[in-house]
Design a protein around this motif. Structure first.
Motif, short mmCIF file in Angstrom:
data_model
loop_
_atom_site.label_atom_id
_atom_site.label_comp_id
_atom_site.label_asym_id
_atom_site.label_seq_id
_atom_site.Cartn_x
_atom_site.Cartn_y
_atom_site.Cartn_z
N LEU A 1 38.70 50.76 20.96
CA LEU A 1 39.34 49.54 20.66
C LEU A 1 39.06 49.11 21.88
N GLN A 2 38.66 47.62 22.03
CA GLN A 2 39.34 46.85 22.61
C GLN A 2 39.73 45.49 21.57
N SER B 1 40.34 45.04 37.36
CA SER B 1 39.04 45.61 38.14
C SER B 1 38.33 46.97 36.78
N TYR B 2 39.60 47.19 36.09
CA TYR B 2 40.00 49.09 35.02
C TYR B 2 39.10 48.17 33.88
N THR B 3 39.90 47.40 33.50
CA THR B 3 40.18 47.42 32.18
C THR B 3 38.89 46.63 31.76
N HIS B 4 38.24 45.93 32.44
CA HIS B 4 37.20 44.42 32.05
C HIS B 4 36.19 45.32 33.09
N GLY C 1 46.28 45.77 30.05
CA GLY C 1 46.29 45.81 31.16
C GLY C 1 47.92 44.68 31.02
N LEU C 2 47.90 44.18 29.72
CA LEU C 2 49.13 42.98 29.27
C LEU C 2 50.10 43.48 28.34
N GLY D 1 42.00 44.62 27.22
CA GLY D 1 42.59 44.33 28.03
C GLY D 1 44.34 44.02 27.57
N ALA D 2 44.59 44.17 26.50
CA ALA D 2 45.77 43.62 25.94
C ALA D 2 46.46 44.65 24.79
N LEU D 3 47.39 44.74 24.76
CA LEU D 3 48.42 46.05 23.70
C LEU D 3 49.44 44.66 23.06
N PHE D 4 49.10 45.06 22.18
CA PHE D 4 49.94 44.36 20.81
C PHE D 4 51.12 44.93 19.74
#
Length: 421
Positions: free
Chosen positions: A202-203, A282-285, A258-259, A228-231
């Protein structure tokens, strides 16, 4: 390097006319530094602050001569945009780090929040983003050392990037608490969850709909995270055993982001956790990384989507409210993934049901129709991959709010075919 006192930075002396100041974004904002900068007097003429997403009230006060740029109008940055104080750089999020790294975007001063490592080094803690590469070429790098920030695997501050001044944080890291979920968000999430298979990677974006999607995935098995992000909600899935990362062809057993955009619960989870790694854009995206993961499901939102599938995630009329961000990177990564899904999820209406978010034609194209896979509202799923324009229009009208379907159908019959044919 030992932190100095919080009153040490003399921005008027350290900055030069026309400087671009790049500051940490979202919950990685170095609040002690940014709040001092926001109230500083006697600053050189023409200094500009480059912002990412903003979840603090730092810049809400009276202007002190600073100008603002940013890659979007996310969170409180939307207020700056509405006041015509934010100039937008409409780039893909993945381009920013490269541009700061190779100098095609100039960074004169960088302010970053870091955690102190036991070995005497520093750790990014909450965000691995373009700020790191901006610091690589900046004239001045100021670090705010926050003892409450997590130490994340993969977040080590590069030893070749100097820090000119370190100050001790006077505030714990910013937290973003999830809001209450409404019936519309939960209905959308139910439809999204139906498209996500077991063992998917999942993204997830940030906001009410991704939070609702997480709440509807509790019956899934062996999901993975590359985002890109985690919550905070993702931690629930991890602790319940829904997310195991066991099926990932790379980074098996490890969640990637990444965040960290959440609360101290999320920070505690990430702290020195071998099952989580903080990674740069450069890795997450990277499309090639996503393409190497089977069943990669990118779940993103939009301001509006038109009858041919074009996605606007940036503007309402002439007002900037979103960003180009990483949406197209993730959509293309999902489309390249074996069995992947690129999902755009949004409510069918805005302004209390008086405005349709399914429209004849979008005002801004963030994601072209050629890349769009599936669009989801509370009324259902429009599967667009492989569909002609007329087929797309029919399916998009079917997931619009009922009170707008007749007008949308009439518009397509009268004007849409000719405009898009």
């Amino acid at each position: 390097m030992q932190p100095t006192g919080p009153d040490d930075p003399d921005f008027a002396a350290m900055l030069r006319p026309g400087d671009r100041i790049v500051v940490g974004q979202a919950t990685a904002e170095p609040l002690t530094l940014t709040r001092r900068l926001a109230h500083a007097r006697g600053l050189p003429h023409g200094c500009t602050v480059f912002l990412g997403s903003v979840y603090s009230d730092t810049w809400a006060g009276e202007p002190n001569g600073l100008a603002f740029e940013g890659y979007g109008a996310i969170g409180q940055a939307a207020k700056l945009a509405a006041a015509d104080r934010l100039d937008i750089l409409p780039w893909h999020y993945s381009q920013l780090a490269r541009a700061y790294g190779d100098g095609s975007l100039r960074a004169d001063c960088v302010m970053v929040q870091l955690a102190a490592s036991p070995d005497g080094g520093f750790n990014l803690g909450i965000a691995s983003d373009y700020v790191v590469e901006a610091a690589r070429n900046a004239r001045v790098v100021i670090a705010e050392i926050n003892r409450h920030a997590p130490l994340c695997r993969g977040g080590e501050w590069p030893s070749d990037i100097r820090i000119d001044l370190a100050v001790e944080a006077q505030h714990p890291p910013l937290e973003l608490v999830a809001g209450e979920l409404g019936e519309t968000e939960l209905a959308i999430a139910e439809n999204v969850a139906s498209l996500v298979p077991d063992r998917a990677v999942l993204q997830l974006g940030v906001g009410a709909i991704p939070q609702a999607v997480v709440a509807k995935l509790t019956g899934h098995r062996d999901l993975g995270i590359h985002s890109g992000a985690l919550f905070d909600g993702v931690v629930d899935l991890i602790e319940s055993g829904v997310v195991t990362n066991a099926a990932k062809e790379r980074d098996a057993g490890v969640s990637i982001a990444g965040l960290l955009i959440g609360t101290r619960r999320l920070y505690a989870y990430a702290n020195d956790n071998a099952a989580f790694r903080l990674c740069p854009p450069s890795y997450t995206h990277a499309v090639e990384i996503m393409a190497s993961l089977s069943l990669f499901c990118a779940i993103n939102s939009a301001v509006e989507v038109d009858l041919t599938g074009q996605v606007n995630a940036e503007t309402v009329g002439h007002r900037y409210v979103g960003a180009v961000g990483g949406q197209l990177d993730f959509v293309r990564g999902a489309n390249a993934s074996p069995g992947g899904r690129a999902i755009i999820a949004l409510p069918s209406t805005a302004r209390g049901g008086t405005v349709s978010r399914i429209v004849p034609q979008v005002t801004t194209v963030t994601c072209p129709r050629s890349d769009v896979d599936a669009v989801v509202t509370e009324w259902g799923v429009a599967e667009l991959r492989g569909c002609t324009l007329s087929q797309r229009a029919e399916r998009m009208i079917a997931i619009a709010a009922p009170q707008f379907r007749e007008d949308l159908a009439r518009d397509w019959h009268d004007k849409g075919r000719a405009a898009h044919g």
